[in-house]
Scaffold this motif. Structure first.
Motif, PDB file in Angstrom:
ATOM      1  N   ASN A 100      27.853   2.042  -7.707  1.00  0.00           N
ATOM      2  CA  ASN A 100      26.579   1.432  -8.087  1.00  0.00           C
ATOM      3  C   ASN A 100      25.430   2.323  -7.635  1.00  0.00           C
ATOM      4  OD1 ASN A 100      27.932  -0.888  -9.062  1.00  0.00           O
ATOM      5  ND2 ASN A 100      28.014  -1.722  -6.980  1.00  0.00           N
ATOM      6  N   LYS A 101      24.408   2.397  -8.469  1.00  0.00           N
ATOM      7  CA  LYS A 101      23.225   3.172  -8.147  1.00  0.00           C
ATOM      8  C   LYS A 101      22.249   2.312  -7.337  1.00  0.00           C
ATOM      9  CE  LYS A 101      24.408   6.934 -10.312  1.00  0.00           C
ATOM     10  NZ  LYS A 101      24.661   8.209  -9.604  1.00  0.00           N
ATOM     11  N   VAL A 102      21.783   2.853  -6.230  1.00  0.00           N
ATOM     12  CA  VAL A 102      20.859   2.145  -5.344  1.00  0.00           C
ATOM     13  C   VAL A 102      19.542   2.904  -5.342  1.00  0.00           C
ATOM     14  CG1 VAL A 102      20.432   1.339  -3.003  1.00  0.00           C
ATOM     15  CG2 VAL A 102      22.758   1.309  -3.919  1.00  0.00           C
ATOM     16  N   TYR A 103      18.445   2.170  -5.530  1.00  0.00           N
ATOM     17  CA  TYR A 103      17.122   2.767  -5.525  1.00  0.00           C
ATOM     18  C   TYR A 103      16.560   2.733  -4.097  1.00  0.00           C
ATOM     19  CZ  TYR A 103      17.360   2.298 -10.577  1.00  0.00           C
ATOM     20  OH  TYR A 103      17.740   2.396 -11.885  1.00  0.00           O
ATOM     21  N   ILE A 104      16.137   3.883  -3.634  1.00  0.00           N
ATOM     22  CA  ILE A 104      15.554   3.981  -2.307  1.00  0.00           C
ATOM     23  C   ILE A 104      14.070   3.656  -2.409  1.00  0.00           C
ATOM     24  CG2 ILE A 104      15.095   5.501  -0.355  1.00  0.00           C
ATOM     25  CD1 ILE A 104      17.535   7.107  -1.130  1.00  0.00           C
ATOM     26  N   SER A 105      13.608   2.753  -1.581  1.00  0.00           N
ATOM     27  CA  SER A 105      12.191   2.379  -1.569  1.00  0.00           C
ATOM     28  C   SER A 105      11.622   2.623  -0.177  1.00  0.00           C
ATOM     29  CB  SER A 105      12.009   0.903  -1.951  1.00  0.00           C
ATOM     30  OG  SER A 105      12.689   0.074  -1.028  1.00  0.00           O
ATOM     31  N   PRO A 106      10.379   3.100  -0.082  1.00  0.00           N
ATOM     32  CA  PRO A 106       9.773   3.326   1.239  1.00  0.00           C
ATOM     33  C   PRO A 106       9.581   2.014   1.973  1.00  0.00           C
ATOM     34  CG  PRO A 106       8.138   3.586  -0.495  1.00  0.00           C
ATOM     35  CD  PRO A 106       9.464   3.448  -1.175  1.00  0.00           C
ATOM     36  N   MET A 107       9.708   2.050   3.274  1.00  0.00           N
ATOM     37  CA  MET A 107       9.603   0.845   4.091  1.00  0.00           C
ATOM     38  C   MET A 107       8.727   1.139   5.297  1.00  0.00           C
ATOM     39  SD  MET A 107      12.645  -1.415   5.848  1.00  0.00           S
ATOM     40  CE  MET A 107      13.126  -0.063   6.907  1.00  0.00           C
ATOM     41  N   LYS A 163       2.788  13.975  -9.602  1.00  0.00           N
ATOM     42  CA  LYS A 163       3.716  15.071  -9.313  1.00  0.00           C
ATOM     43  C   LYS A 163       3.361  15.811  -8.036  1.00  0.00           C
ATOM     44  CE  LYS A 163       4.929  15.738 -14.167  1.00  0.00           C
ATOM     45  NZ  LYS A 163       5.049  16.702 -15.297  1.00  0.00           N
ATOM     46  N   VAL A 164       2.790  15.059  -7.092  1.00  0.00           N
ATOM     47  CA  VAL A 164       2.524  15.636  -5.772  1.00  0.00           C
ATOM     48  C   VAL A 164       3.808  15.688  -4.957  1.00  0.00           C
ATOM     49  CG1 VAL A 164       1.180  15.388  -3.640  1.00  0.00           C
ATOM     50  CG2 VAL A 164       0.137  14.848  -5.847  1.00  0.00           C
ATOM     51  N   ILE A 165       4.631  14.653  -5.096  1.00  0.00           N
ATOM     52  CA  ILE A 165       5.929  14.614  -4.440  1.00  0.00           C
ATOM     53  C   ILE A 165       6.992  14.400  -5.512  1.00  0.00           C
ATOM     54  CG2 ILE A 165       5.017  13.749  -2.255  1.00  0.00           C
ATOM     55  CD1 ILE A 165       5.945  10.969  -3.037  1.00  0.00           C
ATOM     56  N   PRO A 166       8.232  14.833  -5.268  1.00  0.00           N
ATOM     57  CA  PRO A 166       9.278  14.644  -6.282  1.00  0.00           C
ATOM     58  C   PRO A 166       9.680  13.182  -6.399  1.00  0.00           C
ATOM     59  CG  PRO A 166      10.213  15.566  -4.280  1.00  0.00           C
ATOM     60  CD  PRO A 166       8.721  15.572  -4.094  1.00  0.00           C
ATOM     61  N   LYS A 167      10.298  12.855  -7.516  1.00  0.00           N
ATOM     62  CA  LYS A 167      10.763  11.496  -7.751  1.00  0.00           C
ATOM     63  C   LYS A 167      11.891  11.159  -6.785  1.00  0.00           C
ATOM     64  CE  LYS A 167      12.428   8.464 -11.447  1.00  0.00           C
ATOM     65  NZ  LYS A 167      12.839   8.391 -12.876  1.00  0.00           N
ATOM     66  N   ILE A 168      11.864   9.926  -6.261  1.00  0.00           N
ATOM     67  CA  ILE A 168      12.884   9.507  -5.306  1.00  0.00           C
ATOM     68  C   ILE A 168      14.213   9.358  -6.038  1.00  0.00           C
ATOM     69  CG2 ILE A 168      13.577   7.720  -3.676  1.00  0.00           C
ATOM     70  CD1 ILE A 168      10.657   7.081  -3.257  1.00  0.00           C
ATOM     71  N   PRO A 169      15.254  10.040  -5.591  1.00  0.00           N
ATOM     72  CA  PRO A 169      16.525   9.999  -6.323  1.00  0.00           C
ATOM     73  C   PRO A 169      17.271   8.697  -6.094  1.00  0.00           C
ATOM     74  CG  PRO A 169      16.780  11.303  -4.341  1.00  0.00           C
ATOM     75  CD  PRO A 169      15.310  10.916  -4.405  1.00  0.00           C
ATOM     76  N   GLU A 170      18.195   8.425  -7.003  1.00  0.00           N
ATOM     77  CA  GLU A 170      19.088   7.287  -6.847  1.00  0.00           C
ATOM     78  C   GLU A 170      20.282   7.701  -5.989  1.00  0.00           C
ATOM     79  OE1 GLU A 170      20.173   6.066 -10.700  1.00  0.00           O
ATOM     80  OE2 GLU A 170      18.158   5.458 -11.304  1.00  0.00           O
ATOM     81  N   VAL A 171      20.818   6.735  -5.230  1.00  0.00           N
ATOM     82  CA  VAL A 171      21.908   7.009  -4.309  1.00  0.00           C
ATOM     83  C   VAL A 171      23.086   6.130  -4.670  1.00  0.00           C
ATOM     84  CG1 VAL A 171      22.620   7.055  -1.887  1.00  0.00           C
ATOM     85  CG2 VAL A 171      20.274   7.632  -2.503  1.00  0.00           C
ATOM     86  N   MET A 192       0.829  -1.204   0.000  1.00  0.00           N
ATOM     87  CA  MET A 192       0.000   0.000   0.000  1.00  0.00           C
ATOM     88  C   MET A 192       0.864   1.256   0.000  1.00  0.00           C
ATOM     89  SD  MET A 192      -3.010  -1.101   2.677  1.00  0.00           S
ATOM     90  CE  MET A 192      -3.713   0.540   2.663  1.00  0.00           C
ATOM     91  N   ILE A 193       1.937   1.232   0.795  1.00  0.00           N
ATOM     92  CA  ILE A 193       2.822   2.400   0.853  1.00  0.00           C
ATOM     93  C   ILE A 193       3.537   2.589  -0.481  1.00  0.00           C
ATOM     94  CG2 ILE A 193       4.907   3.311   1.943  1.00  0.00           C
ATOM     95  CD1 ILE A 193       3.970   1.990   4.523  1.00  0.00           C
ATOM     96  N   GLN A 194       4.061   1.499  -1.055  1.00  0.00           N
ATOM     97  CA  GLN A 194       4.763   1.616  -2.327  1.00  0.00           C
ATOM     98  C   GLN A 194       3.845   2.105  -3.439  1.00  0.00           C
ATOM     99  OE1 GLN A 194       6.609  -2.146  -3.108  1.00  0.00           O
ATOM    100  NE2 GLN A 194       7.986  -2.027  -1.353  1.00  0.00           N
TER     101      GLN A 194
END
Length: 359
Positions: A281-288, A267-275, A255-257
Motif C-alpha cells: 500500500n502507498k502511504v502519503y507522508i505529511s508534515p507534522m 517548486k522550491v522543494i521537491p514533491k513529497i514521495p509516496e512510501v 499552517m505547516i501543511q
C-alpha cells in the motif's frame, strides 16, 4: 475586517472549513479593484450594474458591505472544474458578484483555545475571568472617586456665614459675614486599604487565568536544581496539553501543511514521495508539528525508562541475567528521539556495528 465580522463553520472532523467575513468599503474602492470583474458580470445582470454605477457617480465615498465566502466545493451544486475551496466576493445588497476564484488548501487558520461539543467559536482564557475584570473596573472607579474626595473634598459652609459667589480657587478673596464659623472639609471615614487588598487578589486571579504566573516563575530568585525546573516545566505542559494540542492541530498543523503545499507548487522543494508500508500500500507522508506539550510527555517516557533501568541495575547485582531484558540499541534510539537529538550526531546502527567488528 474585525474578528466580530467573521463567521465560521466546522466540518465533520471538527475542523473549520467554511469562513464568511464582511467588510465595509467605499464604492470608489470597489470600482478601482473590481472594475474588470464587474464588466464581465454586466452581461448577466445589467440592471444591477447600472444601478450600482449611478450610485457611484452620485456618491463615490458611500460605503457598502462586501462579503467574502470561502467554503468547500462539496457544498456547491456544480463543482466541476472548481478548486477544493471556492472563493467569492459578493455585494449582497445589489446581488453583484465581484470576484470568483479558489484555493487548493484552506487559506484561513482558525484556532480556538477551548471548545465544547457542537460549538463553533469556542472561548479563550479571558472567559474564566471576565466577571473579575468587570469587578476590578468598577472598584477602580470607586477608588478614583475616593481619591478625588481626599484631594479635593466637599466643603461644609454655614449658609449665613459666607457671601456668595463662593470660590475655592487659589488667591481668591472670600467675603464672610459676622460670626464666621470657618469652612470645614467633609471627612469621609472610608478605608481604601480594604479595596486595595481586594484589587490585588483579583489581579492575581486574572494573572493565573492567563498563566502569567507560569511565565514569571523563571524570574524568581528561588534556588532550584535543573531537575526541579525541568520537572515543573513538564508538569505545566501536561496541564496545558489539551489546549496546546488543539492549537497545534487547528493552527500550526494547517499552517505547516499549507506552507509545504505552496513551496511544492512553486517548486522550491521537491514533491513529497509516496512510501510503501510493507504490504503493498502507498502511504502519503505529511508534515507534522510536535508541540512543547508533546515533548514534555516524551520526556516523561525518558524518565520512566531511566527509572526502570536503574531498578534493573539494582536487581542485576543479585541476578545478572535480568539485564538481558533490556534492548540497549533500541533504548539509545528511543532516547535520541524523545530528547530531540539531531540525527547528524547519531551513527547508523549497522555502520557502527561494522566498525566495531572491524576493530
Amino acid at each position: 475586517s474585525s474578528i466580530m465580522s467573521c463567521m465560521v463553520a466546522d466540518n465533520a472532523s471538527g475542523m473549520v472549513d467554511t469562513v464568511i467575513r464582511s467588510q465595509y468599503r467605499t464604492l470608489k474602492q470597489i470600482f478601482e479593484e473590481y472594475e474588470d470583474s464587474m464588466k464581465a458580470f454586466d452581461d448577466t445582470k445589467p440592471d444591477c450594474i447600472s444601478n450600482f454605477r449611478e450610485r457611484f457617480l452620485k456618491n463615490p465615498f458611500e460605503e457598502v458591505e462586501v462579503f467574502h465566502f470561502i467554503l468547500p466545493k462539496a457544498l456547491m451544486e456544480d463543482s466541476k472544474g472548481m478548486r477544493d475551496y471556492p472563493s467569492y466576493w459578493i455585494i449582497l445588497d445589489y446581488g453583484i458578484l465581484l470576484k470568483k476564484s479558489g484555493f487548493d488548501n484552506f487559506p484561513y487558520t482558525v484556532s480556538r483555545w477551548t471548545k465544547l461539543t457542537n460549538e463553533n467559536y469556542g472561548r479563550g482564557p479571558a472567559w474564566n475571568c471576565i466577571n473579575t475584570v468587570r469587578l476590578i473596573n468598577s472598584m477602580k472607579k470607586t477608588l478614583l472617586r475616593y481619591s478625588q474626595k481626599q484631594v479635593d473634598p466637599p466643603l461644609q459652609v454655614h449658609s449665613d456665614s459666607v457671601v456668595l459667589p463662593f470660590t475655592t480657587n487659589p488667591g481668591d478673596t472670600i467675603f464672610v459675614e459676622d460670626g464666621y464659623n470657618g469652612i470645614i472639609p467633609l471627612e469621609t471615614k472610608g478605608n481604601p486599604m480594604i479595596s486595595i487588598e481586594m484589587l490585588r487578589d483579583e489581579r492575581d486571579f486574572i494573572s493565573k487565568s492567563f498563566y502569567i504566573d507560569w511565565l514569571i516563575q523563571g524570574q524568581t530568585r528561588t534556588e532550584k536544581t535543573a531537575y526541579e525546573i525541568q520537572d515543573k516545566r513538564n508538569e505545566q505542559f501536561l496541564l496545558l496539553a489539551p489546549v496546546l494540542a488543539r492549537i497545534a492541530s487547528e493552527k500550526l498543523g494547517r499552517m505547516i501543511q499549507r506552507s509545504v503545499k505552496l513551496l511544492i507548487d512553486k517548486k522550491v522543494i521537491p514533491k513529497i514521495p509516496e512510501v510503501d508500508d510493507g504490504q503493498g500500500n502507498k502511504v502519503y507522508i505529511s508534515p507534522m508539528y510536535i508541540s512543547a506539550a508533546q515533548r514534555a510527555q516524551q520526556y516523561l517516557r525518558v524518565l520512566n525508562s531511566n527509572q526502570w533501568v536503574q531498578q534493573l541495575t539494582q536487581m542485576a547485582q543479585i541476578k545478572p541475567e535480568v539485564v538481558d531484558a533490556v534492548n540497549f540499541d533500541a533504548w539509545v534510539k528511543e532516547l535520541s528521539k524523545y530528547l530531540n537529538v539531531s540525527n547528524i550526531i547519531i551513527n547508523d546502527y549497522l555502520g557502527s556495528c561494522n566498525v566495531y567488528n572491524f576493530i
